[in-house]
Design a protein around this motif. Structure first.
Motif, PDB file in Angstrom:
ATOM      1  N   SER A 135       0.503  -0.969   0.191  1.00  0.00           N
ATOM      2  CA  SER A 135       0.083   0.094  -0.016  1.00  0.00           C
ATOM      3  C   SER A 135       0.717   1.098   0.091  1.00  0.00           C
ATOM      4  CB  SER A 135      -1.202   0.165   1.080  1.00  0.00           C
ATOM      5  OG  SER A 135      -0.447   0.415   2.213  1.00  0.00           O
ATOM      6  N   ALA A 136       0.556   2.398  -1.096  1.00  0.00           N
ATOM      7  CA  ALA A 136       0.798   3.809  -0.604  1.00  0.00           C
ATOM      8  C   ALA A 136       0.371   4.438   0.260  1.00  0.00           C
ATOM      9  CB  ALA A 136       0.753   4.667  -1.772  1.00  0.00           C
ATOM     10  N   HIS A 137       1.178   5.230   1.619  1.00  0.00           N
ATOM     11  CA  HIS A 137       0.777   6.075   2.618  1.00  0.00           C
ATOM     12  C   HIS A 137       0.576   7.762   2.549  1.00  0.00           C
ATOM     13  CE1 HIS A 137      -0.631   7.281   5.970  1.00  0.00           C
ATOM     14  NE2 HIS A 137       0.328   8.278   6.865  1.00  0.00           N
ATOM     15  N   CYS A 138      -0.398   7.992   2.019  1.00  0.00           N
ATOM     16  CA  CYS A 138      -0.198   9.248   1.832  1.00  0.00           C
ATOM     17  C   CYS A 138      -0.819   9.820   2.786  1.00  0.00           C
ATOM     18  CB  CYS A 138      -1.273   9.946   0.287  1.00  0.00           C
ATOM     19  SG  CYS A 138      -0.717   8.295  -1.453  1.00  0.00           S
ATOM     20  N   PRO A 139      -0.258  10.379   3.444  1.00  0.00           N
ATOM     21  CA  PRO A 139      -0.759  11.268   4.339  1.00  0.00           C
ATOM     22  C   PRO A 139      -1.244  12.638   5.097  1.00  0.00           C
ATOM     23  CG  PRO A 139       1.809  10.902   5.567  1.00  0.00           C
ATOM     24  CD  PRO A 139       1.371  10.713   4.107  1.00  0.00           C
ATOM     25  N   SER A 140      -0.873  12.923   3.473  1.00  0.00           N
ATOM     26  CA  SER A 140      -1.166  15.047   3.887  1.00  0.00           C
ATOM     27  C   SER A 140      -2.622  14.905   2.896  1.00  0.00           C
ATOM     28  CB  SER A 140       0.099  15.638   3.300  1.00  0.00           C
ATOM     29  OG  SER A 140       0.563  16.193   3.819  1.00  0.00           O
ATOM     30  N   SER A 141      -3.007  13.968   2.191  1.00  0.00           N
ATOM     31  CA  SER A 141      -4.011  13.712   1.041  1.00  0.00           C
ATOM     32  C   SER A 141      -5.178  13.094   2.360  1.00  0.00           C
ATOM     33  CB  SER A 141      -3.644  12.827  -0.216  1.00  0.00           C
ATOM     34  OG  SER A 141      -4.439  13.048  -0.846  1.00  0.00           O
ATOM     35  N   ASN A 142      -4.726  12.654   2.606  1.00  0.00           N
ATOM     36  CA  ASN A 142      -5.414  12.026   3.698  1.00  0.00           C
ATOM     37  C   ASN A 142      -6.417  12.728   4.708  1.00  0.00           C
ATOM     38  OD1 ASN A 142      -4.309   8.845   3.708  1.00  0.00           O
ATOM     39  ND2 ASN A 142      -5.265   9.602   2.079  1.00  0.00           N
ATOM     40  N   GLY A 143      -5.522  13.516   4.951  1.00  0.00           N
ATOM     41  CA  GLY A 143      -5.644  14.873   5.883  1.00  0.00           C
ATOM     42  C   GLY A 143      -6.442  15.584   5.780  1.00  0.00           C
ATOM     43  N   ARG A 144      -5.941  16.508   4.479  1.00  0.00           N
ATOM     44  CA  ARG A 144      -6.826  17.481   3.365  1.00  0.00           C
ATOM     45  C   ARG A 144      -8.437  17.231   3.196  1.00  0.00           C
ATOM     46  NH1 ARG A 144      -9.368  19.782  -1.432  1.00  0.00           N
ATOM     47  NH2 ARG A 144      -7.758  21.517  -1.964  1.00  0.00           N
ATOM     48  N   LEU A 145      -8.272  15.391   2.342  1.00  0.00           N
ATOM     49  CA  LEU A 145      -9.737  15.370   2.561  1.00  0.00           C
ATOM     50  C   LEU A 145     -10.714  15.055   4.127  1.00  0.00           C
ATOM     51  CD1 LEU A 145      -9.079  13.600  -1.236  1.00  0.00           C
ATOM     52  CD2 LEU A 145     -10.502  16.146  -0.720  1.00  0.00           C
ATOM     53  N   GLY A 146      -9.920  14.852   4.861  1.00  0.00           N
ATOM     54  CA  GLY A 146     -10.365  14.175   6.145  1.00  0.00           C
ATOM     55  C   GLY A 146     -11.034  12.437   6.022  1.00  0.00           C
ATOM     56  N   ALA A 147     -10.108  12.735   4.939  1.00  0.00           N
ATOM     57  CA  ALA A 147     -10.458  10.742   5.041  1.00  0.00           C
ATOM     58  C   ALA A 147     -10.332   9.534   5.801  1.00  0.00           C
ATOM     59  CB  ALA A 147      -9.277  10.002   3.951  1.00  0.00           C
ATOM     60  N   GLY A 148      -9.272  10.210   7.151  1.00  0.00           N
ATOM     61  CA  GLY A 148      -8.680   8.956   8.213  1.00  0.00           C
ATOM     62  C   GLY A 148      -7.512   8.650   8.423  1.00  0.00           C
ATOM     63  N   ILE A 149      -6.839   8.280   9.242  1.00  0.00           N
ATOM     64  CA  ILE A 149      -5.247   8.120   9.780  1.00  0.00           C
ATOM     65  C   ILE A 149      -5.338   6.175   9.090  1.00  0.00           C
ATOM     66  CG2 ILE A 149      -3.317   8.076  10.774  1.00  0.00           C
ATOM     67  CD1 ILE A 149      -4.741  10.390  12.210  1.00  0.00           C
ATOM     68  N   ALA A 150      -4.542   6.509   7.729  1.00  0.00           N
ATOM     69  CA  ALA A 150      -4.288   5.441   7.589  1.00  0.00           C
ATOM     70  C   ALA A 150      -3.335   3.896   8.891  1.00  0.00           C
ATOM     71  CB  ALA A 150      -3.592   4.430   6.808  1.00  0.00           C
ATOM     72  N   ARG A 151      -3.613   2.879   9.259  1.00  0.00           N
ATOM     73  CA  ARG A 151      -2.940   2.445  10.211  1.00  0.00           C
ATOM     74  C   ARG A 151      -1.971   2.003  10.051  1.00  0.00           C
ATOM     75  NH1 ARG A 151      -7.608  -2.231  11.799  1.00  0.00           N
ATOM     76  NH2 ARG A 151      -6.372  -2.600  13.367  1.00  0.00           N
ATOM     77  N   VAL A 152      -0.679   2.392   9.902  1.00  0.00           N
ATOM     78  CA  VAL A 152       0.519   1.551   9.240  1.00  0.00           C
ATOM     79  C   VAL A 152       1.406   1.723   9.954  1.00  0.00           C
ATOM     80  CG1 VAL A 152       2.759   3.026   8.466  1.00  0.00           C
ATOM     81  CG2 VAL A 152       0.684   4.111   6.972  1.00  0.00           C
ATOM     82  N   SER A 153       1.159   1.420  11.383  1.00  0.00           N
ATOM     83  CA  SER A 153       1.981   1.429  12.690  1.00  0.00           C
ATOM     84  C   SER A 153       1.349  -0.802  12.672  1.00  0.00           C
ATOM     85  CB  SER A 153       1.665   1.690  14.195  1.00  0.00           C
ATOM     86  OG  SER A 153       2.082   3.064  13.935  1.00  0.00           O
TER      87      SER A 153
END
Length: 467
Positions: A290-308
């Motif tokens: 998977s490709a984690h895109c934290p800034s985009s996810n934050g900008r769109l209010g999508a949530g926080i991926a469970r990367v850890s």
């Protein structure tokens, strides 16, 4: 390609190879386009005739690898600023339908140059919208990557499911299934280079479950596997997507992908924000990245991926900046910091370390692209894709840990040198392949052209949401 006999010796740098121990004062010997040797300065070869780079005060890392982008979106930044993903897409589909090859080349030039200045040596791109009669958009972005000098992994995307068939995009921006398969096969045949030193590989990438038919997903997977190329798509980005998938298929997104044959070590997906425990287990077991895109996810209010959680259970994760219209002016180096902060905000201060964040941006990305043998670490025999960060500046020098200075910093450390296959792309924070200011100007022209043409076609363009 760098001539085989050409040598470069980086001296006195702090080495963070990602694989293997860090070296406080070390060297890297580059011969041709590959790393020939590295180690402590006390063991450095004399290397007569080699070009020398003084790495004193610098941190050397593998070049960063961007595993999700939509370069054309450089031309549509700042629109639908306060929208959810679905609102944002509905507001922008018709704007994007106005793009042509000129827009794409300008946007890609600016976007790739911006990535290079953030330490990126390899970038993928997911281009999934192809308005008819607007030129060869796929070739346009490939030409931009060639000029900037980055290693490029464009993914020939597609959408065949418009609103009349229960999809999200308007019918006028989707393609027919047969057209998509033919164009995708042609793109692979024309551009894909599977060689070790390749600067151009092509992936197959239907856009998302809410814009693509099941038939396209299954036939695209068959096509990709018959040609030996990788598969990419968006998945589990928002709860809206999950609800739509449940309503239309009776399954959650990962289960639906499994049914379609879209899980495996040749697949990486973008976002993967909303994964259950069992979903993470499936990703780990099948080798799906998977490709984690934290800034985009934050900008769109999508949530926080469970990367850890994903890393702990053995699922591969890389980083992506995502499209510039949902992560305006985001550089890849900064996504390391964002990833670290997002995980710590959700799980606590031990959730992700600086070195894990660096690994996401390098080896994790190389694995997503199927290139971990060639990229992602500093090791003899690997391609000489190297970022040299200056960490001895007036303020950064107060940090004794150079990796911390890179990952934790709000402002990216100056990029002293960026090598792609041993060739200089950036030096002292200036592009050395295309004129620095010209790359930015190309993005401005692309933006103005897209907005003008969209307006001529009667499309309202606004920072507000107008579904």
């Amino acid at each position: 390609m760098t001539p085989a006999g050409t040598s470069t010796l980086i001296e006195n740098a702090y080495l963070a190879p990602v694989a293997g121990p860090e070296i406080a004062s070390g060297y890297i010997l580059v011969t041709g386009d590959r790393i020939a040797a590295l180690g402590p300065m006390a063991e450095a070869p004399t290397a007569p005739g080699a070009a020398r780079i003084d790495g004193s005060g610098c941190l050397a890392t593998p070049g960063l690898v961007n595993t999700h982008h939509h370069l054309y979106q450089w031309a549509s930044q700042g629109l639908a600023q306060d929208a959810t993903l679905f609102e944002w897409l509905v507001a922008l589909y018709r704007v994007w339908a106005a793009m042509d090859a000129e827009v794409v080349e300008g946007a890609a030039t600016a976007g790739l140059a911006h990535l290079a200045l953030s330490g990126c040596t390899t970038s993928s791109d997911h281009h999934y919208l192809f308005p008819k009669g607007r030129g060869d958009l796929f070739a346009a972005e490939i030409e931009a990557a060639r000029a900037v000098g980055l290693r490029f992994h464009p993914a020939r995307g597609s959408m065949d499911r418009g609103r009349s068939q229960g999809g999200l995009p308007p019918d006028e921006v989707v393609e027919r299934l047969d057209e998509i398969l033919d164009a995708t096969a042609e793109a692979v045949d024309a551009h894909h280079d599977p060689s070790f030193s390749s600067k151009l590989r092509v992936a197959v990438a239907p856009c998302s479950p809410f814009s693509v038919s099941a038939e396209l997903m299954t036939q695209a997977a068959e096509l990709a596997r018959s040609k030996g190329v990788r598969l990419h798509t968006h998945l589990a980005e928002t709860l809206d997507e999950e609800e739509l998938c449940l309503r239309q298929t009776g399954m959650r997104p990962v289960a639906y992908m499994e049914k379609l044959g879209w899980l495996g070590s040749d697949v990486w997906v973008a976002h993967a924000v909303h994964l259950s425990d069992s979903d993470i287990g499936v990703f780990a077991a099948t080798g799906t990245g998977s490709a984690h895109c934290p800034s985009s996810n934050g900008r769109l209010g999508a949530g926080i991926a469970r990367v850890s959680d994903m890393l702990r259970r053995g699922a591969n994760v890389g980083l992506g900046v995502d499209g510039s219209a949902s992560a305006e002016l985001t550089g890849l180096a900064g996504e390391m910091r964002q990833a670290l902060l997002f995980q710590r905000a959700r799980y606590g201060p031990t959730a992700l370390t600086a070195r894990q964040a660096l690994e996401l941006a390098t080896l994790g990305g190389a694995r997503n692209l199927g290139r971990e043998r060639e990229l992602g670490t500093l090791e003899p025999g690997k391609l000489a894709d190297i970022a040299l960060w200056r960490t001895d500046g007036a303020f950064a020098a107060a940090l004794d840990d150079p990796v911390c200075a890179l990952v934790f910093a709000t402002r990216q450390p100056p990029l002293a040198r960026l090598l792609v296959g041993g060739e200089t792309v950036v030096e002292d924070d200036e592009l050395r392949t295309v004129p620095h200011d010209a790359a930015g100007a190309a993005g401005v022209r692309a933006h103005r052209r897209l907005i003008r043409v969209a307006g001529e076609q009667g499309v309202a363009v606004s920072a507000e949401v107008h579904p």
